[in-house]
Write an enzyme that holds these catalytic residues in place. Sequence first.
Site, PDB file in Angstrom:
ATOM      1  N   ASN A 225      41.511  45.609  44.412  1.00  0.00           N
ATOM      2  CA  ASN A 225      40.538  46.504  45.600  1.00  0.00           C
ATOM      3  C   ASN A 225      41.072  47.874  46.309  1.00  0.00           C
ATOM      4  O   ASN A 225      42.569  47.276  46.288  1.00  0.00           O
ATOM      5  CB  ASN A 225      40.325  45.293  46.923  1.00  0.00           C
ATOM      6  CG  ASN A 225      39.059  44.674  46.481  1.00  0.00           C
ATOM      7  OD1 ASN A 225      38.279  44.678  45.301  1.00  0.00           O
ATOM      8  ND2 ASN A 225      38.722  43.592  47.591  1.00  0.00           N
TER       9      ASN A 225
ATOM     10  N   ARG B 109      35.942  41.430  42.177  1.00  0.00           N
ATOM     11  CA  ARG B 109      37.678  40.748  40.914  1.00  0.00           C
ATOM     12  C   ARG B 109      37.774  39.584  39.842  1.00  0.00           C
ATOM     13  O   ARG B 109      37.864  39.635  39.010  1.00  0.00           O
ATOM     14  CB  ARG B 109      38.636  41.007  42.115  1.00  0.00           C
ATOM     15  CG  ARG B 109      38.878  42.535  42.442  1.00  0.00           C
ATOM     16  CD  ARG B 109      39.751  42.739  43.942  1.00  0.00           C
ATOM     17  NE  ARG B 109      39.328  41.798  44.809  1.00  0.00           N
ATOM     18  CZ  ARG B 109      40.057  41.070  45.835  1.00  0.00           C
ATOM     19  NH1 ARG B 109      41.690  41.385  45.252  1.00  0.00           N
ATOM     20  NH2 ARG B 109      39.798  40.106  46.492  1.00  0.00           N
TER      21      ARG B 109
END
Length: 103
Positions: free
Chosen positions: A50, A31
């Site tokens: 996520n 990320r």
Amino acid sequence: MCASRPSAPDPSETVRLTAWVRGRVQGVGFRWHTRARALAIGELCGFASNLADGRVQVVAEGGRERCERLLSWLRDGDTPGAVSGVTEIWDTPRGGYEDFAIR
């Protein structure tokens, strides 16, 4: 009479890309790197998050060409972890993002 060909997408058109990235993509900085890539491409807003099933969801809004560059990186770039596949959908932008965030 022949059917007309669909016109090519306008690279400057503002779009919304939602991509679901599969593989070993959680717990490896995926990320963070996605956000850094989006910021490097520039003029993209959205987030990387996520999901409970192990995937990462990426939502990006901006010019089509910029979103396509991010999608290409998600698929073939030097990403952390190991991407086994990416599924994407294209839509009209919804807005509401100040920048590109990690969720």
